[in-house]
Scaffold this active site. Structure first.
Site, short mmCIF file in Angstrom:
data_model
loop_
_atom_site.label_atom_id
_atom_site.label_comp_id
_atom_site.label_asym_id
_atom_site.label_seq_id
_atom_site.Cartn_x
_atom_site.Cartn_y
_atom_site.Cartn_z
N LYS A 57 0.82 -1.21 0.00
CA LYS A 57 0.00 0.00 0.00
C LYS A 57 0.85 1.26 0.00
O LYS A 57 0.32 2.37 -0.15
CB LYS A 57 -0.95 -0.02 1.20
N SER A 77 -4.26 -10.11 12.02
CA SER A 77 -5.34 -9.33 12.64
C SER A 77 -5.80 -8.25 11.69
O SER A 77 -5.01 -7.54 11.07
CB SER A 77 -4.83 -8.69 13.94
#
Length: 633
Positions: A418, A461
């Site tokens: 990203k 997570s």
């Protein structure tokens, strides 16, 4: 008696169970009709005293009983589980059929049929049907005990794969409540052979047919060395059966010491790639006997890095973590798996430069892995841009500077795909962190500053897989942002191993990019997970919610102006990035200063430092637009 042959016979007729049940019930009705005549008339007259029309009456009664049985769903009952509920249903059906039959016979004036026979026949029939079912259950349980050593119903498994893993599995599950009925394999040489005394029944593509024929309750994929394409094909073949699907541990799981014989199929098995060949000796030389510090040591990536590092025998492992619970969890795990490894457990925040200096000055780590970061894109995008900037960018700067001042040999930043042409705050702060590393590299030539980029990590997570599992467990719907959205995926252990490899071969100021394989459509992943849970596509709905702020349809691993070079490890590439790292200095000064006036100002600062950062127009402040216009040619 050959109990296995009997078991095979029973499983072969199981697909036609209801038809056989009706036939046997019809025969029992006939026998009980004759038994009732025998009871009422005695041996001398039970045949001779019958009227000429007795046979048509009996045929009509059999048809009536079977019709009532069908209406009461009697044939659907499984005889090996016969209980009080089944007997109660049989009793009601016999009472109704007996009453209707007696009324019909008497109404038609067929007085040759004794009334006592009409009255007693339903009760005798109920006893006969009950006796047959109880006898079958007793026989079945005795057969199971003779075959498996226990009378209770066992799991009937069909194994896909007839190699060494299947042979070990057959030996391992014997007497564990499993009955391995057969194996399937595409190798023509193995067709008709026996592996561990179990026959190879056919090819993999016959799995649905064989499962129905043999009453299979579980399917096991025993192909640990198969290629990704072969594993994917096997899973595609078994999913339509809607049976529970298990697999044997793969080679990497066995290497890590797992003792499971079988486990559930996980999304990692669908998306896993070919095993990565690493320079184990080079990694060992880098880590063995060294003091290693991991920031964010209790997070998904940080914890796996600690597990992998521990395998190479460091002199000391320093765990630096903000979450007390996460620190406790990884410390307990490492204490059990590597009791001889000295652990230093520190609660600390990478945004605290004085604490970092004290820690690095005291423990003098030679290797530092910086995994502490805020990574949830939508969460950082709204109301948390300042927190993301301080943690992801300024925290990296503080940790890297403290490492260099303490004489660390290598500092490795865990970055993300990203960071390439970022469209969100999280990606922009990670790109700025990479640039901060480039700013430090010439100032501290004694320390190698290395950044490692990779995409989404399976099961970490905040990732989609735990979310999908929760939604499926609730019965749906499963939410996907866009039907065309794709992502690169990597397993947590694979990512950690490649990070260690990158640390061993990287030079200062470099950004290394991990080969993420082929991208995956998220909607396809959602469908696969629904099928793995035993549900059909029509049972759990997939709902498209729309792209969230800052989210792309696809992620890139390299910016457009970047170029790559190969490295000695095929799965790791070197990205040569453009200049301009000095622009991040002003951003670091601002991040270390007073809090800004909202997220828009943070985005403005990021746009000035990271020109490739593309802010969504709805979130763009006027000052950001001015920066872009001034930068335009």
């Amino acid at each position: 008696m050959n109990w296995l042959a009997l078991d095979t016979l029973l499983t072969r007729i199981r697909p036609h169970r209801q038809l056989f049940a009706l036939a046997i019930d019809g025969l029992v009705i006939v026998v009980c009709w004759n038994a009732t005549y025998l009871f009422r008339l005695g041996f001398e007259r039970w045949v001779s005293a019958r009227p000429a029309y007795d046979t048509p009456v009996l045929a009509g009664l059999v048809a009536l009983y079977l019709a009532v049985f069908l209406a009461f769903a009697v044939p659907r009952g499984m005889w090996r589980f016969t209980g009080f509920g089944d007997i109660k249903r049989l009793g009601l059906a016999c009472a109704l059929a007996g009453a209707v039959g007696a009324a019909a016979v008497m109404g038609l004036g067929l007085r040759g049929v004794p009334r006592a026979v009409l009255a007693l026949h339903p009760f005798v029939t109920l006893m006969g049907l009950t006796l047959v079912r109880v006898a079958y259950r007793m026989l079945y349980e005795h057969m199971r005990s003779r075959i498996t050593g226990r009378a209770t119903e066992t799991r009937r498994a069909l194994i896909l794969g007839a190699g060494g893993a299947a042979r070990r599995l057959i030996a391992g599950v014997a007497g564990d409540g499993w009955t391995v009925v057969g194996l399937l394999d595409d190798d023509p040489v193995k067709q008709g052979a026996r592996i561990g005394g179990i026959p190879v029944l056919g090819r993999l593509d016959t799995v649905a047919e064989q499962a129905a024929l043999h009453g299979i309750t579980h399917l096991v994929i025993a192909m640990p060395t198969a290629t990704r394409a072969q594993r994917r094909r096997a899973i595609d073949l078994v999913l339509p059966t809607r049976l529970p699907v298990l697999t044997v541990p793969n080679a990497s799981e066995l290497q890590e010491g797992t003792r499971q014989r079988v486990r559930d199929i996980e999304p990692e098995d669908l998306l896993g790639r070919e095993p990565v060949v690493l320079d184990e000796a080079g990694i060992g030389e880098t880590l063995a006997g060294r003091t290693v510090l991991v920031t964010g040591a209790g997070g998904s990536i940080g914890a796996e890095l600690c597990r992998q590092i521990a395998r190479y025998g460091p002199a000391r492992l320093v765990l630096y973590e903000l979450s007390e619970f996460n620190l406790y969890a990884i410390e307990q795990e490492l204490g059990e798996s590597h009791p001889g490894l000295p652990l230093v457990r520190l609660v600390g925040d990478v945004r605290d430069p004085e604490h970092l200096r004290a820690v690095f000055g005291q423990w003098r780590p030679q290797m530092v892995f910086h995994a502490a970061a805020y990574k949830h894109v939508p969460l950082m995008e709204q109301h948390n841009a300042w927190a993301a900037l301080r943690n992801n960018t300024l925290g990296t700067w503080f940790a890297a500077r403290a490492a260099a001042e303490a004489g660390a040999e290598r500092f490795v930043l865990i970055s993300t795909d990203k960071a390439v042409n970022p469209t969100n705050v999280m990606g922009a702060t990670k790109r700025a962190a990479e640039m901060a590393m480039g700013l430090l590299a010439p100032r501290h030539p004694g320390t190698r500053f290395i950044a490692v980029r990779f995409g989404n990590v399976l099961g970490s997570s905040g990732s989609v897989i735990p979310k999908f599992k929760e939604q499926i467990a609730r019965g749906g719907p499963v939410t996907v942002t866009h039907p065309d959205i794709i992502r690169y995926f990597m397993t947590i252990p694979e990512a950690a191993r490649l990070v260690l490899q990158a640390a061993a071969i990287g030079e200062s100021g470099q950004v290394l990019v991990l080969d993420m394989g082929e991208p995956v459509r998220i909607v396809d992943l959602a469908r696969d997970m629904i099928r793995l849970s035993g549900h059909g596509d029509d049972e759990i709905e997939i709902v498209f919610t729309g792209l969230r702020p800052g989210e792309k349809l696809y992620e890139e691993l390299l910016a457009d102006a970047d170029s790559t070079l190969p490295t000695p490890i095929a799965s790791i590439h070197l990205a040569r990035l453009g200049g301009g790292v000095e622009r991040v200095a002003a951003l670091l000064d601002r991040a270390a200063g007073e809090a800004p006036d909202g997220d828009a100002q943070v985005r403005q600062w990021l746009a000035e430092a990271v020109p490739e950062y593309r802010v969504h127009p709805a979130q763009e402040a006027p000052a950001v637009a001015e920066v872009r216009q001034s930068a335009a040619p």
